[in-house]
Every structure is written in C-alpha cells, then in structure tokens.
Motif scaffolding. Sequence first.
Motif, PDB file in Angstrom:
ATOM      1  N   ALA A  11       0.941  -1.088  -0.016  1.00 47.50           N
ATOM      2  CA  ALA A  11      -0.105  -0.084  -0.028  1.00 47.50           C
ATOM      3  C   ALA A  11       0.920   1.131   0.083  1.00 47.50           C
ATOM      4  CB  ALA A  11      -0.937   0.097   1.264  1.00 47.50           C
ATOM      5  N   ALA A  12       1.832   1.299   0.826  1.00 48.72           N
ATOM      6  CA  ALA A  12       2.947   2.324   0.744  1.00 48.72           C
ATOM      7  C   ALA A  12       3.554   2.530  -0.562  1.00 48.72           C
ATOM      8  CB  ALA A  12       4.034   2.209   1.866  1.00 48.72           C
ATOM      9  N   TYR A  13       3.943   1.437  -1.374  1.00 45.09           N
ATOM     10  CA  TYR A  13       4.523   1.233  -2.519  1.00 45.09           C
ATOM     11  C   TYR A  13       3.567   1.980  -3.534  1.00 45.09           C
ATOM     12  CZ  TYR A  13       6.671  -1.676  -6.553  1.00 45.09           C
ATOM     13  OH  TYR A  13       7.546  -2.143  -7.206  1.00 45.09           O
ATOM     14  N   ARG A  14       2.113   1.889  -3.349  1.00 42.50           N
ATOM     15  CA  ARG A  14       1.156   2.724  -4.308  1.00 42.50           C
ATOM     16  C   ARG A  14       1.517   4.068  -4.201  1.00 42.50           C
ATOM     17  NH1 ARG A  14      -3.779  -0.301  -1.595  1.00 42.50           N
ATOM     18  NH2 ARG A  14      -3.305  -2.247  -2.343  1.00 42.50           N
ATOM     19  N   VAL A  15       1.753   4.409  -2.911  1.00 39.29           N
ATOM     20  CA  VAL A  15       1.988   5.917  -2.870  1.00 39.29           C
ATOM     21  C   VAL A  15       3.379   6.478  -3.144  1.00 39.29           C
ATOM     22  CG1 VAL A  15       1.955   7.814  -0.808  1.00 39.29           C
ATOM     23  CG2 VAL A  15       0.552   6.104  -0.798  1.00 39.29           C
ATOM     24  N   ARG A  16       4.195   5.629  -3.057  1.00 40.45           N
ATOM     25  CA  ARG A  16       5.579   5.958  -3.586  1.00 40.45           C
ATOM     26  C   ARG A  16       5.544   6.096  -5.096  1.00 40.45           C
ATOM     27  NH1 ARG A  16       7.633   1.888   0.265  1.00 40.45           N
ATOM     28  NH2 ARG A  16       8.255   0.404  -1.678  1.00 40.45           N
ATOM     29  N   ILE A  17       4.996   5.311  -5.661  1.00 42.08           N
ATOM     30  CA  ILE A  17       4.777   5.425  -7.255  1.00 42.08           C
ATOM     31  C   ILE A  17       4.083   6.694  -7.720  1.00 42.08           C
ATOM     32  CG2 ILE A  17       3.863   4.532  -9.197  1.00 42.08           C
ATOM     33  CD1 ILE A  17       3.940   1.579  -8.103  1.00 42.08           C
ATOM     34  N   ALA A  18       2.845   6.966  -6.957  1.00 38.75           N
ATOM     35  CA  ALA A  18       2.209   8.158  -7.087  1.00 38.75           C
ATOM     36  C   ALA A  18       2.956   9.453  -6.981  1.00 38.75           C
ATOM     37  CB  ALA A  18       0.884   8.229  -6.477  1.00 38.75           C
ATOM     38  N   LEU A  19       3.802   9.448  -5.871  1.00 36.76           N
ATOM     39  CA  LEU A  19       4.462  10.646  -5.766  1.00 36.76           C
ATOM     40  C   LEU A  19       5.533  10.823  -6.913  1.00 36.76           C
ATOM     41  CD1 LEU A  19       5.169  10.047  -1.712  1.00 36.76           C
ATOM     42  CD2 LEU A  19       4.243  11.986  -2.674  1.00 36.76           C
ATOM     43  N   ASN A  20       6.097   9.885  -7.021  1.00 34.33           N
ATOM     44  CA  ASN A  20       7.317   9.865  -8.268  1.00 34.33           C
ATOM     45  C   ASN A  20       6.529  10.269  -9.619  1.00 34.33           C
ATOM     46  OD1 ASN A  20       9.241   8.935  -6.263  1.00 34.33           O
ATOM     47  ND2 ASN A  20       9.375   6.792  -7.166  1.00 34.33           N
ATOM     48  N   LEU A  21       5.459   9.836  -9.870  1.00 34.79           N
ATOM     49  CA  LEU A  21       4.743  10.076 -11.011  1.00 34.79           C
ATOM     50  C   LEU A  21       4.390  11.477 -10.916  1.00 34.79           C
ATOM     51  CD1 LEU A  21       2.402   7.194 -11.594  1.00 34.79           C
ATOM     52  CD2 LEU A  21       4.416   7.879 -13.099  1.00 34.79           C
ATOM     53  N   GLN A  66      -5.136   5.574   4.082  1.00 34.72           N
ATOM     54  CA  GLN A  66      -5.664   4.804   3.063  1.00 34.72           C
ATOM     55  C   GLN A  66      -5.104   5.382   1.817  1.00 34.72           C
ATOM     56  OE1 GLN A  66      -7.504   2.002   2.950  1.00 34.72           O
ATOM     57  NE2 GLN A  66      -7.834   2.002   5.055  1.00 34.72           N
ATOM     58  N   SER A  67      -4.314   4.381   1.236  1.00 30.86           N
ATOM     59  CA  SER A  67      -3.327   4.573  -0.066  1.00 30.86           C
ATOM     60  C   SER A  67      -4.298   5.295  -1.048  1.00 30.86           C
ATOM     61  CB  SER A  67      -2.492   3.636  -0.503  1.00 30.86           C
ATOM     62  OG  SER A  67      -3.479   2.308  -0.770  1.00 30.86           O
ATOM     63  N   LEU A  68      -5.311   4.863  -1.311  1.00 30.65           N
ATOM     64  CA  LEU A  68      -6.265   5.195  -2.500  1.00 30.65           C
ATOM     65  C   LEU A  68      -6.510   6.673  -2.384  1.00 30.65           C
ATOM     66  CD1 LEU A  68      -8.317   2.306  -4.109  1.00 30.65           C
ATOM     67  CD2 LEU A  68      -5.901   2.896  -4.245  1.00 30.65           C
ATOM     68  N   ALA A  69      -7.018   6.785  -1.016  1.00 36.10           N
ATOM     69  CA  ALA A  69      -7.435   8.276  -0.925  1.00 36.10           C
ATOM     70  C   ALA A  69      -6.129   9.073  -0.826  1.00 36.10           C
ATOM     71  CB  ALA A  69      -7.881   8.483   0.747  1.00 36.10           C
ATOM     72  N   ILE A  70      -5.006   8.773  -0.350  1.00 39.99           N
ATOM     73  CA  ILE A  70      -3.647   9.676  -0.565  1.00 39.99           C
ATOM     74  C   ILE A  70      -3.332  10.021  -2.113  1.00 39.99           C
ATOM     75  CG2 ILE A  70      -1.176   9.832  -0.068  1.00 39.99           C
ATOM     76  CD1 ILE A  70      -1.880   7.951   2.451  1.00 39.99           C
ATOM     77  N   VAL A  71      -3.537   8.820  -2.707  1.00 37.70           N
ATOM     78  CA  VAL A  71      -3.310   8.886  -4.203  1.00 37.70           C
ATOM     79  C   VAL A  71      -4.103   9.923  -4.913  1.00 37.70           C
ATOM     80  CG1 VAL A  71      -2.796   7.795  -6.405  1.00 37.70           C
ATOM     81  CG2 VAL A  71      -2.152   6.734  -4.581  1.00 37.70           C
ATOM     82  N   GLU A  72      -5.343   9.656  -4.584  1.00 32.53           N
ATOM     83  CA  GLU A  72      -6.332  10.741  -5.179  1.00 32.53           C
ATOM     84  C   GLU A  72      -6.151  12.206  -4.535  1.00 32.53           C
ATOM     85  OE1 GLU A  72     -10.232   9.873  -6.341  1.00 32.53           O
ATOM     86  OE2 GLU A  72     -10.183   7.698  -6.520  1.00 32.53           O
ATOM     87  N   PRO A 200      11.088   5.265 -14.579  1.00 27.82           N
ATOM     88  CA  PRO A 200      11.846   5.237 -13.498  1.00 27.82           C
ATOM     89  C   PRO A 200      10.953   5.461 -12.080  1.00 27.82           C
ATOM     90  CG  PRO A 200      12.683   6.788 -15.353  1.00 27.82           C
ATOM     91  CD  PRO A 200      11.617   5.853 -15.745  1.00 27.82           C
ATOM     92  N   ALA A 201       9.790   6.325 -12.401  1.00 28.96           N
ATOM     93  CA  ALA A 201       8.843   6.490 -11.237  1.00 28.96           C
ATOM     94  C   ALA A 201       8.249   5.072 -10.538  1.00 28.96           C
ATOM     95  CB  ALA A 201       7.427   7.140 -11.885  1.00 28.96           C
ATOM     96  N   ALA A 206      10.417   0.846  -5.931  1.00 32.72           N
ATOM     97  CA  ALA A 206      10.364  -0.542  -5.725  1.00 32.72           C
ATOM     98  C   ALA A 206      11.062  -0.772  -4.165  1.00 32.72           C
ATOM     99  CB  ALA A 206      11.178  -1.217  -6.743  1.00 32.72           C
ATOM    100  N   PRO A 207      10.430  -2.007  -3.595  1.00 32.13           N
ATOM    101  CA  PRO A 207      10.915  -2.117  -2.252  1.00 32.13           C
ATOM    102  C   PRO A 207      12.424  -2.078  -2.025  1.00 32.13           C
ATOM    103  CG  PRO A 207       8.923  -3.618  -2.709  1.00 32.13           C
ATOM    104  CD  PRO A 207       9.251  -2.941  -3.943  1.00 32.13           C
ATOM    105  N   ALA A 208      13.197  -2.856  -3.062  1.00 29.91           N
ATOM    106  CA  ALA A 208      14.614  -2.935  -2.715  1.00 29.91           C
ATOM    107  C   ALA A 208      15.378  -1.603  -2.879  1.00 29.91           C
ATOM    108  CB  ALA A 208      14.992  -3.992  -4.054  1.00 29.91           C
TER     109      ALA A 208
END
Length: 214
Positions: A11-21, A66-72, A200-201, A206-208
């Motif tokens: 769920a945090a990974y989703r937010v990291r992707i959105a922040l990068n995008l 809640q990741s989806l609320a954060i991404v929105e 790259p986003a 990615a976790p690693a």
Amino acid sequence: MKLYDYFRSSAAYRVRIALNLKGVTPSDRAFVHLRMGNQRAQDYLALNPQGLVPAIELDDHRVLTQSLAIVEYLDEVHPSPPLLPRDPAARARVRAIALGIACEIHPLNNLRVLNYLIGTLGVTDAQKNGWYKYWIDVGFEALERQLDRDDDTGVFCHGDTPTLADVCLVPQLANARRFKIDVTPYTTLTRIESACNALPAFAQAAPAQQPDAE
Ligand SMILES: N[C@@H](CCC(=O)N[C@@H](CS)C(=O)NCC(=O)O)C(=O)O
C-alpha cells in the motif's frame, strides 16, 4: 509533507509510485517496521488509529490515511500527469481495477490477517501460503480476463499512460512474487507490469530501492 512508509508495504508502494509520477518528494519520511509491530506502537496509533501504513502528515499536521485516498489527494493537488482519466466511465473503469486489487485481493493477504491465521487459528505455514495463493489467483484471474478482453487496455491498464490502476497492480504483483506465486499465466498483467517498471517512477519506488530495505 511526511510519509510514513515501510519498504515491503504494497500500500505504501502505491503512494511512492504516485509521488514519483507527480515529481513530489516528501520533505520527511518515517519508516514503520511492520514485522517488529511498530504500526501498533502508541505514537503511530495516535497518528493513524487503523495501525496501517501508509500515512501522510501534511505541513498543517492533518493526517491522511488509506493509500487510494492519498493517491487521489495527490492527483487533485498535483493534477499533472493525471492518474485518472477525464471521462466518467473511464474513471470508473480505472477505479474498479484499482479497487479490485486494493479491496478484493490485498486485505485478505495483509500481514495481520496472515498473523491471525497462524497465531490464532493455528494453521500451518503451508496452509497460510495456500490461503495467500488462493486469493491472489482468484483476483488475478479475474483481472487478467478483464484487461485482456477490454479495448480500453493499452500499454498500461487503461490506455497508454499510467493510472491509479497501474499504481495498484505493480505492488500486488511484486507482493505475489515475494510469496513465490507463479505469475507467468497472467500474461497481460505481467506485460503491463514490465511497461510500468521501465519507467523510473515505478522502478525507483520498488521495495529494494528504499532506504529501509533489508
Ligand atoms: N487499505 C489500506 C491498506 C493498508 C495496509 O494494509 N497496509 C499494510 C501494509 S501493506 C499494513 O500496514 N499492515 C500492518 C498489519 O497488517 O499489521 C491502504 O490502502 O492504505
């Protein structure tokens, strides 16, 4: 803003992707070690009574969960590039794919559910892994059929730019691989995953790649 994160949290990974995008870097970041149970520590529960990662604390100290609320939220505050299409039916399709992952797959395989299976119900490790695989396959089989069938599927889950749906898909596939699930039957899902991870986003989220990776 401060991001409460954990490298293995999908769920945090989703937010990291959105922040990068969006090209947004949180000014601060805290790592909540889920395996050590830090999500249940009093200071974290005071921030997020749900005891789940991720959370974001805004500069005015309001806390988003809640990741989806954060991404929105990120999508509304930083509209470019958009993570939801403009057309209402297309938005509903993207949200349905995202929710198909975030509501129908992920909660059944969350750490606290797996811990309950083992610690309270006393299932074996093999039974726990069987549970994990069963719910991944039920969810992925449906998603694979849908994405393979729909003309709206493009390079990504919806068209040729990443959306909220891809933000959810990539972490769930990564999670499935970590549990040694064979994802090769899901040719559409893995094709989209490759397209995402070429950006790259996605790759940098990615976790690693995270500072708390073990
Ligand atoms: N629906 C929530 C799910 C959050 C969630 O379940 N996070 C997991 C990590 S992926 C967690 O914090 N688990 C802690 C636990 O199970 O104790 C969201 O999308 O943010």
